[in-house]
Design a protein around this motif. Sequence first.
Motif, PDB file in Angstrom:
ATOM      1  N   ARG A  52       0.578  -1.086  -0.231  1.00  0.00           N
ATOM      2  CA  ARG A  52       0.243   0.268   0.084  1.00  0.00           C
ATOM      3  C   ARG A  52       0.991   1.715   0.043  1.00  0.00           C
ATOM      4  NH1 ARG A  52      -4.522   1.594  -0.008  1.00  0.00           N
ATOM      5  NH2 ARG A  52      -5.257   3.544   0.709  1.00  0.00           N
ATOM      6  N   VAL A  53       0.451   1.920  -0.634  1.00  0.00           N
ATOM      7  CA  VAL A  53       1.886   3.265  -1.343  1.00  0.00           C
ATOM      8  C   VAL A  53       0.945   4.303  -0.663  1.00  0.00           C
ATOM      9  CG1 VAL A  53       3.464   4.252  -2.324  1.00  0.00           C
ATOM     10  CG2 VAL A  53       3.283   2.253  -2.511  1.00  0.00           C
ATOM     11  N   THR A  54       1.572   5.830  -0.288  1.00  0.00           N
ATOM     12  CA  THR A  54       0.553   6.717  -0.282  1.00  0.00           C
ATOM     13  C   THR A  54       1.347   8.197  -1.083  1.00  0.00           C
ATOM     14  OG1 THR A  54       1.273   7.474   2.099  1.00  0.00           O
ATOM     15  CG2 THR A  54      -0.658   6.689   1.741  1.00  0.00           C
ATOM     16  N   SER A  55       1.002   8.617  -1.248  1.00  0.00           N
ATOM     17  CA  SER A  55       1.775  10.318  -1.375  1.00  0.00           C
ATOM     18  C   SER A  55       1.141  11.521  -0.641  1.00  0.00           C
ATOM     19  CB  SER A  55       1.586  10.766  -3.569  1.00  0.00           C
ATOM     20  OG  SER A  55       0.536  10.440  -3.644  1.00  0.00           O
ATOM     21  N   LYS A  56       1.745  11.954  -0.841  1.00  0.00           N
ATOM     22  CA  LYS A  56       1.482  13.362   0.572  1.00  0.00           C
ATOM     23  C   LYS A  56       2.516  14.866  -0.498  1.00  0.00           C
ATOM     24  CE  LYS A  56      -0.015  11.489   4.884  1.00  0.00           C
ATOM     25  NZ  LYS A  56       0.382  11.347   6.942  1.00  0.00           N
ATOM     26  N   VAL A  57       1.944  15.779  -0.343  1.00  0.00           N
ATOM     27  CA  VAL A  57       2.442  16.798  -0.124  1.00  0.00           C
ATOM     28  C   VAL A  57       2.498  18.123   0.749  1.00  0.00           C
ATOM     29  CG1 VAL A  57       2.116  18.967  -1.839  1.00  0.00           C
ATOM     30  CG2 VAL A  57       1.896  16.431  -2.708  1.00  0.00           C
ATOM     31  N   GLU A  58       3.385  18.111   1.511  1.00  0.00           N
ATOM     32  CA  GLU A  58       3.325  18.888   2.695  1.00  0.00           C
ATOM     33  C   GLU A  58       2.867  17.541   4.130  1.00  0.00           C
ATOM     34  OE1 GLU A  58       1.721  22.774   2.561  1.00  0.00           O
ATOM     35  OE2 GLU A  58       3.919  23.004   1.038  1.00  0.00           O
ATOM     36  N   ASP A  59       1.673  18.087   3.971  1.00  0.00           N
ATOM     37  CA  ASP A  59       0.859  16.876   5.100  1.00  0.00           C
ATOM     38  C   ASP A  59      -0.109  16.945   4.418  1.00  0.00           C
ATOM     39  OD1 ASP A  59       2.882  16.891   6.954  1.00  0.00           O
ATOM     40  OD2 ASP A  59       1.324  18.320   8.156  1.00  0.00           O
ATOM     41  N   LYS A  60      -0.950  16.718   3.052  1.00  0.00           N
ATOM     42  CA  LYS A  60      -1.629  16.573   3.200  1.00  0.00           C
ATOM     43  C   LYS A  60      -1.941  14.892   1.949  1.00  0.00           C
ATOM     44  CE  LYS A  60      -3.485  21.221   1.887  1.00  0.00           C
ATOM     45  NZ  LYS A  60      -2.972  21.952   1.021  1.00  0.00           N
ATOM     46  N   VAL A  61      -2.535  14.054   1.633  1.00  0.00           N
ATOM     47  CA  VAL A  61      -2.928  12.927   1.228  1.00  0.00           C
ATOM     48  C   VAL A  61      -2.821  13.485  -0.350  1.00  0.00           C
ATOM     49  CG1 VAL A  61      -3.859  11.122   0.388  1.00  0.00           C
ATOM     50  CG2 VAL A  61      -3.167  11.039   3.241  1.00  0.00           C
ATOM     51  N   GLN A  62      -1.876  13.117  -1.369  1.00  0.00           N
ATOM     52  CA  GLN A  62      -2.575  14.055  -2.686  1.00  0.00           C
ATOM     53  C   GLN A  62      -2.996  12.560  -3.117  1.00  0.00           C
ATOM     54  OE1 GLN A  62      -0.837  12.211  -5.451  1.00  0.00           O
ATOM     55  NE2 GLN A  62      -1.147  13.950  -6.743  1.00  0.00           N
ATOM     56  N   GLY A  63      -2.536  11.081  -2.758  1.00  0.00           N
ATOM     57  CA  GLY A  63      -3.368   9.789  -3.493  1.00  0.00           C
ATOM     58  C   GLY A  63      -2.475   9.059  -2.348  1.00  0.00           C
ATOM     59  N   GLU A  64      -3.472   7.270  -3.118  1.00  0.00           N
ATOM     60  CA  GLU A  64      -2.996   6.274  -2.632  1.00  0.00           C
ATOM     61  C   GLU A  64      -3.311   5.504  -3.191  1.00  0.00           C
ATOM     62  OE1 GLU A  64      -5.163   6.145   1.249  1.00  0.00           O
ATOM     63  OE2 GLU A  64      -7.056   7.499   0.332  1.00  0.00           O
ATOM     64  N   ALA A  65      -3.090   3.736  -3.328  1.00  0.00           N
ATOM     65  CA  ALA A  65      -3.070   2.717  -4.202  1.00  0.00           C
ATOM     66  C   ALA A  65      -2.737   1.872  -3.619  1.00  0.00           C
ATOM     67  CB  ALA A  65      -2.029   3.447  -5.063  1.00  0.00           C
ATOM     68  N   GLU A  66      -2.800   0.194  -4.023  1.00  0.00           N
ATOM     69  CA  GLU A  66      -2.799  -0.824  -4.119  1.00  0.00           C
ATOM     70  C   GLU A  66      -2.252  -1.382  -4.744  1.00  0.00           C
ATOM     71  OE1 GLU A  66      -5.602  -2.830  -0.633  1.00  0.00           O
ATOM     72  OE2 GLU A  66      -5.587  -3.330  -2.400  1.00  0.00           O
ATOM     73  N   LEU A  67      -0.335  -1.712  -5.255  1.00  0.00           N
ATOM     74  CA  LEU A  67       0.160  -2.090  -5.541  1.00  0.00           C
ATOM     75  C   LEU A  67       0.547  -3.695  -5.378  1.00  0.00           C
ATOM     76  CD1 LEU A  67       2.236   0.997  -6.712  1.00  0.00           C
ATOM     77  CD2 LEU A  67       0.126   0.219  -7.870  1.00  0.00           C
ATOM     78  N   PHE A  68       0.152  -4.485  -6.751  1.00  0.00           N
ATOM     79  CA  PHE A  68       0.568  -5.711  -6.427  1.00  0.00           C
ATOM     80  C   PHE A  68       1.582  -5.831  -7.061  1.00  0.00           C
ATOM     81  CE2 PHE A  68      -0.593 -10.649  -7.590  1.00  0.00           C
ATOM     82  CZ  PHE A  68      -0.472 -10.585  -6.060  1.00  0.00           C
ATOM     83  N   PHE A  69       2.250  -6.860  -7.040  1.00  0.00           N
ATOM     84  CA  PHE A  69       3.523  -6.936  -7.729  1.00  0.00           C
ATOM     85  C   PHE A  69       4.409  -8.442  -7.824  1.00  0.00           C
ATOM     86  CE2 PHE A  69       4.940  -2.878  -5.333  1.00  0.00           C
ATOM     87  CZ  PHE A  69       5.799  -2.701  -6.283  1.00  0.00           C
ATOM     88  N   ALA A  70       4.142  -8.471  -8.911  1.00  0.00           N
ATOM     89  CA  ALA A  70       5.141 -10.550  -9.178  1.00  0.00           C
ATOM     90  C   ALA A  70       5.911 -11.203  -8.880  1.00  0.00           C
ATOM     91  CB  ALA A  70       4.056 -11.306 -10.344  1.00  0.00           C
ATOM     92  N   HIS A  71       6.459 -11.834  -8.333  1.00  0.00           N
ATOM     93  CA  HIS A  71       7.898 -11.580  -8.633  1.00  0.00           C
ATOM     94  C   HIS A  71       7.948 -13.149  -9.342  1.00  0.00           C
ATOM     95  CE1 HIS A  71       7.587 -10.663  -3.980  1.00  0.00           C
ATOM     96  NE2 HIS A  71       7.033 -10.037  -4.567  1.00  0.00           N
ATOM     97  N   LEU A  72       9.238 -12.891 -10.745  1.00  0.00           N
ATOM     98  CA  LEU A  72       9.344 -14.348 -11.893  1.00  0.00           C
ATOM     99  C   LEU A  72      10.615 -14.544 -10.955  1.00  0.00           C
ATOM    100  CD1 LEU A  72       7.509 -12.171 -14.609  1.00  0.00           C
ATOM    101  CD2 LEU A  72       5.988 -13.763 -12.803  1.00  0.00           C
TER     102      LEU A  72
END
Lengths: 166, 128
Positions: free
Chosen positions: A105-125
């Motif tokens: 799970r990743v969030t992006s913040k600018v100063e203290d405000k949440v700009q974006g968030e997402a769940e990222l799923f990685f495959a390990h090949l």
Amino acid sequence: MRWFWIDRFDEFVRGRHATAVKNVSLAEEHMHDHFPGAALMPNSLIVEGMAQTAGLLVADAIDYNRRVVLAKVANAEFQFDAVPGDSIRFHASILDLKPTGSLTRVTSKVEDKVQGEAELFFAHLEPGEGVPKLFEPNELLQWLDQMHIYDIGRDEAGQPLVRPDW
Amino acid sequence: MPSRDEIFEKVKTALVDALGVDDDEVSPAATMVGDLGAESIDFLDIVFRLEKAFGIKIPRGELFPEDVLSSSEFVTNGKVNAAGIAALKSRMPFADLTKFEANPSVQNFANTLTVEDMVRYVQGKLAG
């Protein structure tokens, strides 16, 4: 040219979480056309910054033994645009880690405000599963050095990470 | 042990989150690939979510037997042969393979698994 969408790590705890910084600059070429007079960083590139933050965290956790490939972007939401002059902080956490894949799970913040968030799923090949070698070891190490991972990184016990001898 | 309906609700949540489909699309008869649009990478994601939701371990290949479908021992001219069908039945007691047996081409297999199969699979794991 390399595809760098984070500038450095400020925090890196092996197998757990990490924080990376991306300074948005009008000097970046894509800003000139996106959009003239109203430059903003595309959220697709913010997802790439999220993926580089979380992807390196995951790759480190599995000792760079497999190719960590962004497989799915789930539940991505953005609140506002990041613009030149903004300093974006990506914070990634590993929710689940298995030999075959990982959920982060990743969030992006600018100063203290949440700009974006997402769940990222990685495959390990494993090599040979249709994925070419992504990095030469010396190039990867160069990138990790540039990201300051071995300057600020800690393992789960709080000890400094040891720079590999590749 | 949770009831069949409780299991269905949790499976539904996992599929809604993994596949980005609406609640009402996830009916018991919906096929994973044809109706819900699951791709191979989604099965990995679904395995993660089911393991977490139910506290179970799902070994690779147990829910989706990719190794059988890509084996020259079990596949002849793009169709799963008798030995392959037997292997699938023994590996996937939770799945209804009747329709697949009528036209066992490997491509068809993708449209065989249903949401109800997922529910039965979890029931089997929890009972087992």
